[in-house]
Motif scaffolding. Structure first.
Motif, PDB file in Angstrom:
ATOM      1  N   SER A   2       0.844  -1.193   0.000  1.00 48.09           N
ATOM      2  CA  SER A   2       0.000   0.000   0.000  1.00 48.09           C
ATOM      3  C   SER A   2       0.880   1.244   0.000  1.00 48.09           C
ATOM      4  O   SER A   2       1.971   1.257   0.579  1.00 48.09           O
ATOM      5  N   VAL A  37      -0.259   1.915  11.673  1.00 42.62           N
ATOM      6  CA  VAL A  37       0.277   1.386  10.422  1.00 42.62           C
ATOM      7  C   VAL A  37       1.774   1.130  10.580  1.00 42.62           C
ATOM      8  O   VAL A  37       2.519   2.011  11.018  1.00 42.62           O
ATOM      9  N   PRO A 140      -5.069  -0.966   9.894  1.00 41.07           N
ATOM     10  CA  PRO A 140      -4.333   0.198   9.444  1.00 41.07           C
ATOM     11  C   PRO A 140      -5.034   1.532   9.637  1.00 41.07           C
ATOM     12  O   PRO A 140      -4.383   2.553   9.745  1.00 41.07           O
ATOM     13  N   LEU A 149      -7.317  -3.413   3.495  1.00 44.32           N
ATOM     14  CA  LEU A 149      -5.914  -3.195   3.851  1.00 44.32           C
ATOM     15  C   LEU A 149      -5.399  -4.160   4.908  1.00 44.32           C
ATOM     16  O   LEU A 149      -4.197  -4.233   5.143  1.00 44.32           O
ATOM     17  N   HIS A 155       3.569  -1.405   3.755  1.00 44.23           N
ATOM     18  CA  HIS A 155       2.993  -0.066   3.659  1.00 44.23           C
ATOM     19  C   HIS A 155       4.116   0.952   3.477  1.00 44.23           C
ATOM     20  O   HIS A 155       5.115   0.927   4.203  1.00 44.23           O
ATOM     21  N   TRP A 200      -4.773   6.906  -0.223  1.00 46.95           N
ATOM     22  CA  TRP A 200      -4.248   5.558   0.000  1.00 46.95           C
ATOM     23  C   TRP A 200      -4.477   4.695  -1.236  1.00 46.95           C
ATOM     24  O   TRP A 200      -5.592   4.628  -1.759  1.00 46.95           O
TER      25      TRP A 200
END
Length: 230
Positions: A2, A37, A140, A149, A155, A200
Motif C-alpha cells: 500500500s 500502520v 491500518p 488493507l 505499507h 491511499w
C-alpha cells in the motif's frame, strides 16, 4: 503493497516554511490517525513542512527521498500569491506553471521516476528479507475495520506537497489505469487535498527479469481528513 500519500498544502504560508501552530496540530492529528500502520519505508520531501509532518507521524524514518516540487521564481511565496499569479495569467491553480517553474509534464516525469525507484527499492528489500514483514498488529485505519488493507503486508508512506500529489493521482488514474472508489468522480480525485489529507493506494507488484514492475493499482480513498475535523 500500500502507498500512502500525506499532503502538505497549508494556505497562507510560504511554500518552504515551518509549520504554523495549526499545521503542527494537524500533523500531530495525522500521526495519531496513522499510528497503527507499520510502514516499511518512508519517503519525505526535503521541504521543512514535510519533514516536520513526517516526524510527527513516525518516531523513526527508515528512509528519506526528496520529492519536492520546484516552484521556480515562486519558491518561498505564499500559496495565495501563487493563486493570484495564476489568475493574472488566465490559468487555473494548481495547474499553473510559474515562470522558470516545472511544468506539469516535468512533475509527472519525476513522479514516474520516483515510482520506479520506490518499486525497485521496496521489492529488493522484500526479497532480501525473504518476503516476510511480519503480521500487521492492528487495523491500518482508525474506525475502518477493513478498507481492503488488513492483509496487505507492506505499507509505504510518502509525505509531499499537495500540488505534486495532484499530478501523481492524475497519473495513476489516467495513465496507469488505477481503479477508483465507487461513486468517486474524477473532479474530486484530481482536486487538492486539505493539509495533511491522506490518499491511499494498493499496488500489486510482480518480478519480471530481475526487476519489479507494477501489475495493478487501486485507490482505497483520496483526500481523507477525518483526523482534522474532530
Amino acid at each position: 503493497m500500500s502507498l500512502v500519500f500525506c499532503a502538505l498544502f497549508p494556505a497562507g504560508h510560504a511554500i518552504d516554511s515551518a509549520l504554523s501552530e495549526a499545521g503542527l496540530q494537524q500533523a500531530e492529528a495525522a500521526g495519531r490517525y496513522l499510528k497503527d500502520v507499520r510502514f516499511s519505508r518512508v519517503f519525505v520531501s526535503d521541504m521543512l513542512q514535510a519533514v516536520q509532518t513526517a516526524e510527527s507521524i513516525l518516531k523513526h524514518n527508515s528512509s528519506c527521498l526528496g520529492l519536492q516540487m520546484s516552484f521556480g521564481i515562486a519558491e518561498g511565496r505564499k500559496v495565495k500569491e501563487l493563486k493570484e499569479m495564476a489568475e493574472a495569467a488566465g490559468q487555473t491553480f494548481p495547474g499553473f506553471t510559474p515562470p522558470n517553474g516545472e511544468t506539469q509534464e516535468q512533475v509527472k516525469q519525476r513522479v514516474q521516476e520516483f515510482l520506479e525507484k520506490m518499486l525497485q527499492q521496496v521489492g529488493s528489500e522484500r526479497c532480501r528479507d525473504g518476503g516476510q514483514d511480519g503480521p500487521l498488529e492492528t487495523c491500518p485505519v482508525e474506525g475502518k475495520p477493513d478498507n481492503g488493507l488488513r492483509d496487505v503486508p507492506v505499507h509505504v508512506l510518502v509525505v509531499t506537497h499537495g500540488a505534486l500529489m495532484c499530478v501523481a493521482v492524475r497519473y495513476f488514474v489516467e495513465e496507469l489505469g488505477c481503479c477508483v472508489p465507487q461513486g468517486c468522480d474524477k473532479a474530486y480525485m484530481f482536486s487538492l487535498s486539505p493539509n495533511t489529507g491522506v490518499c491511499w493506494f494498493i499496488l500489486t507488484v510482480k518480478e519480471e527479469q530481475q526487476r519489479f514492475v507494477l501489475s495493478g493499482i487501486r485507490c482505497v480513498f483520496v483526500h481523507r481528513a477525518d483526523h482534522i475535523k474532530h
